[in-house]
Write a protein that holds these residues in place. Structure first.
Motif, PDB file in Angstrom:
ATOM      1  N   ARG A  14       0.839  -1.201   0.000  1.00  0.00           N
ATOM      2  CA  ARG A  14       0.000   0.000   0.000  1.00  0.00           C
ATOM      3  C   ARG A  14       0.869   1.243   0.000  1.00  0.00           C
ATOM      4  O   ARG A  14       0.576   2.218  -0.687  1.00  0.00           O
ATOM      5  CB  ARG A  14      -0.929   0.015   1.213  1.00  0.00           C
ATOM      6  CG  ARG A  14      -1.913  -1.138   1.216  1.00  0.00           C
ATOM      7  CD  ARG A  14      -2.935  -0.967   2.303  1.00  0.00           C
ATOM      8  NE  ARG A  14      -3.823   0.151   2.000  1.00  0.00           N
ATOM      9  CZ  ARG A  14      -4.609   0.732   2.874  1.00  0.00           C
ATOM     10  NH1 ARG A  14      -4.605   0.318   4.120  1.00  0.00           N
ATOM     11  NH2 ARG A  14      -5.387   1.737   2.527  1.00  0.00           N
ATOM     12  N   GLY A  20      -5.791   0.364  -2.355  1.00  0.00           N
ATOM     13  CA  GLY A  20      -6.613   0.080  -1.180  1.00  0.00           C
ATOM     14  C   GLY A  20      -6.208  -1.229  -0.527  1.00  0.00           C
ATOM     15  O   GLY A  20      -5.498  -2.049  -1.108  1.00  0.00           O
ATOM     16  N   SER A 113     -11.351  -2.188   8.774  1.00  0.00           N
ATOM     17  CA  SER A 113     -11.203  -3.115   7.650  1.00  0.00           C
ATOM     18  C   SER A 113     -11.109  -4.549   8.157  1.00  0.00           C
ATOM     19  O   SER A 113     -10.788  -4.801   9.320  1.00  0.00           O
ATOM     20  CB  SER A 113      -9.961  -2.775   6.845  1.00  0.00           C
ATOM     21  OG  SER A 113      -8.813  -3.078   7.626  1.00  0.00           O
ATOM     22  N   GLU A 175     -16.694   1.150   1.646  1.00  0.00           N
ATOM     23  CA  GLU A 175     -15.498   0.975   0.824  1.00  0.00           C
ATOM     24  C   GLU A 175     -15.713   1.511  -0.598  1.00  0.00           C
ATOM     25  O   GLU A 175     -14.836   2.171  -1.159  1.00  0.00           O
ATOM     26  CB  GLU A 175     -15.083  -0.505   0.788  1.00  0.00           C
ATOM     27  CG  GLU A 175     -14.052  -0.881  -0.264  1.00  0.00           C
ATOM     28  CD  GLU A 175     -12.734  -0.101  -0.172  1.00  0.00           C
ATOM     29  OE1 GLU A 175     -12.450   0.490   0.891  1.00  0.00           O
ATOM     30  OE2 GLU A 175     -11.998  -0.072  -1.178  1.00  0.00           O
ATOM     31  N   ARG A 178     -15.696   5.248  -0.395  1.00  0.00           N
ATOM     32  CA  ARG A 178     -14.320   5.691  -0.176  1.00  0.00           C
ATOM     33  C   ARG A 178     -13.509   5.628  -1.473  1.00  0.00           C
ATOM     34  O   ARG A 178     -12.800   6.569  -1.832  1.00  0.00           O
ATOM     35  CB  ARG A 178     -13.652   4.790   0.878  1.00  0.00           C
ATOM     36  CG  ARG A 178     -12.233   5.207   1.267  1.00  0.00           C
ATOM     37  CD  ARG A 178     -11.390   4.019   1.717  1.00  0.00           C
ATOM     38  NE  ARG A 178     -11.167   3.065   0.648  1.00  0.00           N
ATOM     39  CZ  ARG A 178     -10.323   3.243  -0.365  1.00  0.00           C
ATOM     40  NH1 ARG A 178      -9.583   4.336  -0.429  1.00  0.00           N
ATOM     41  NH2 ARG A 178     -10.215   2.338  -1.312  1.00  0.00           N
ATOM     42  N   ALA A 179     -13.639   4.507  -2.202  1.00  0.00           N
ATOM     43  CA  ALA A 179     -12.871   4.335  -3.442  1.00  0.00           C
ATOM     44  C   ALA A 179     -13.257   5.401  -4.472  1.00  0.00           C
ATOM     45  O   ALA A 179     -12.395   5.948  -5.164  1.00  0.00           O
ATOM     46  CB  ALA A 179     -13.097   2.929  -3.999  1.00  0.00           C
ATOM     47  N   SER A 182     -11.709   8.603  -3.527  1.00  0.00           N
ATOM     48  CA  SER A 182     -10.290   8.526  -3.855  1.00  0.00           C
ATOM     49  C   SER A 182     -10.090   8.824  -5.342  1.00  0.00           C
ATOM     50  O   SER A 182      -9.164   9.527  -5.736  1.00  0.00           O
ATOM     51  CB  SER A 182      -9.754   7.132  -3.500  1.00  0.00           C
ATOM     52  OG  SER A 182      -8.367   7.067  -3.679  1.00  0.00           O
ATOM     53  N   ASN A 188      -5.104   9.194  -1.885  1.00  0.00           N
ATOM     54  CA  ASN A 188      -5.474   8.114  -0.984  1.00  0.00           C
ATOM     55  C   ASN A 188      -6.508   8.651  -0.009  1.00  0.00           C
ATOM     56  O   ASN A 188      -6.304   9.714   0.575  1.00  0.00           O
ATOM     57  CB  ASN A 188      -4.276   7.642  -0.152  1.00  0.00           C
ATOM     58  CG  ASN A 188      -3.206   6.996  -0.994  1.00  0.00           C
ATOM     59  OD1 ASN A 188      -3.483   6.467  -2.060  1.00  0.00           O
ATOM     60  ND2 ASN A 188      -1.984   7.037  -0.507  1.00  0.00           N
ATOM     61  N   VAL A 190      -8.187   7.334   3.401  1.00  0.00           N
ATOM     62  CA  VAL A 190      -8.039   6.253   4.360  1.00  0.00           C
ATOM     63  C   VAL A 190      -8.846   6.561   5.617  1.00  0.00           C
ATOM     64  O   VAL A 190      -8.621   7.583   6.261  1.00  0.00           O
ATOM     65  CB  VAL A 190      -6.555   6.065   4.759  1.00  0.00           C
ATOM     66  CG1 VAL A 190      -6.417   4.953   5.797  1.00  0.00           C
ATOM     67  CG2 VAL A 190      -5.696   5.767   3.533  1.00  0.00           C
TER      68      VAL A 190
END
Lengths: 201, 201
Positions: A14, A20, A113, A175, A178-179, A182, A188, A190
Motif C-alpha cells: 500500500r 486500497g 477493515s 469501501e 471511499r474508493a 479517492s 489516498n 483512508v
C-alpha cells in the motif's frame, strides 16, 4: 492453496502503490506474496494512477464527530488523505461526517477493515459457524460456514457495510464510497480509526 | 509498608459507596484492604452522602465531542451519572463539553485516572526518574524521583490536570471540578472514557 499474507506485506504494498487494502491483499495473494509482482499486477489492474499515489502516505486529513441528538451515542472518526487541500474539500469533509453518522447507527461495527480483525478471532468465529453447520450435508458445510463468516464480517467491518443512508448512497458500501472519493480527489482516502461511545454499553 | 490494593478491590468499594477513585484507594490502603473497614472509613470521612450513592452504578450519562476549528484534532468523551435527569442537566452537559475541550488542548493526556496507568509503566517511569536523580545526594533522591513522577502523572492523567480554562475554573483540576459537580448534583459523576484523534499523530 492460498498464501498467508501478513499485515506488514500489505502495508508495504500500500505504501508503494497507494492502492486500497483489499486490492493490495488480493494482489499479494495472487502473486504468492511477491511484492514486485504485486506492484506490477496493481499497475495493470488499477492503472498508473495507483502508482502515481505510491509512496505518498496519507498524513493529512480531518477529524469528524457525530453525536446522536439525545447525547447517548457519540462517534469520532479520522479520515486521512495526502494534502491539506483535499482535507479541506467539502466532499471530503462530508464523507468523514457521513462515516461518523453511519457508525453511530451501526452499533456492531468494531473494525475499519477486515484486515484489523485478529486472525485468531476470525478463526474462532469460523469454527463456531462450522459447528453450527454440522448437521448440513458435508459438501455444503464449508460454504455455509463461509457465508456466515461473510455475514459476520459485514456486521463488524465498517468498509463492508452498505451506508446507512441507502437513498443518498444507492446501497453502496463504505469501501465503495471511499474508493470513489479517492478517484474524484486523486488521493489516498483512508479511514484511519474511529471511536464509538454509547452510554451504558 | 503499604498494602498493594487491586483494581478489583477499588471497584468493589466504589460500587458499594459511590466514592471517588482516589478516596477509595486511600481508604483501602489505610485499612490494609479490609473492604468493610474501608466503607466505614469513607462513611466517616465523606459523610453518609457517599453511602447514599452506594451501589448506584453510573449508567446514565452523556457523550460530548469537541473538534478543533481546523478539524485536525477531535475529542470524544463519555461522562456518566446516575439518572437521566442529571444527564440532561445543563451544568452536567457543559462539564462534559469542557472536559472534551480540555483534552483537545492537552495532547499528553492518556488516562482518565492514575488508576488506569499500568503498574509496570509507572514503575518504569519511576526507575528512569531515579536514575536521572542518581547524581543528587542520596537522602533526597527518592523525593526528587517522586516529584518527577507526580509531574509526569499530571501530564498523562486527566483528573490531575488543572483545566485549561484557568479563568473559568480558577485553576482547579478536572478532579476538583468533577467532585464539585458530584456534590451539586448529588450523583456519581464519572469520566468514563475518552478518545483523542490528531491528524498525523
Amino acid at each position: 492453496m492460498s498464501t498467508v499474507i501478513s499485515a506488514k506485506q500489505v502495508k508495504e504494498l500500500r505504501d508503494r502503490t497507494g492502492a486500497g487494502m483489499m486490492d493490495s491483499k488480493r494482489a499479494l495473494e495472487e502473486t504468492s506474496g511477491d511484492l514486485d509482482a504485486a506492484v506490477e499486477l496493481l499497475r495493470v489492474r488499477l492503472g498508473d494512477k495507483a502508482l502515481k499515489m505510491g509512496g505518498r502516505e496519507a498524513t493529512e486529513g480531518t477529524v469528524a464527530s457525530y453525536i446522536h441528538g439525545n447525547g447517548k451515542v457519540g462517534v469520532l472518526v479520522e479520515v486521512d488523505c495526502n494534502t491539506d487541500f483535499v482535507a479541506r474539500n467539502e466532499d471530503f469533509m462530508g464523507f468523514a461526517r457521513d462515516v461518523a453518522l453511519h457508525i453511530a447507527a451501526s452499533p456492531t461495527t468494531r473494525y475499519v477493515s477486515e484486515h484489523e480483525i485478529p486472525e485468531a478471532d476470525k478463526q474462532a468465529e469460523l469454527r463456531v459457524f462450522e459447528q453450527q453447520a454440522a448437521d448440513k450435508p458435508e459438501n455444503v458445510r464449508a460454504k455455509i460456514a463461509e457465508g456466515k463468516l461473510r455475514k459476520w464480517m459485514e456486521e463488524v467491518v465498517l468498509l463492508h457495510q452498505p451506508h446507512v443512508n441507502g437513498d443518498k448512497y444507492e446501497g453502496k458500501t463504505i469501501e465503495q464510497i471511499r474508493a470513489e472519493l479517492s478517484g474524484t480527489t486523486g488521493e489516498n482516502v483512508v479511514i484511519r480509526r474511529f471511536a464509538r461511545f454509547a452510554v451504558g454499553a
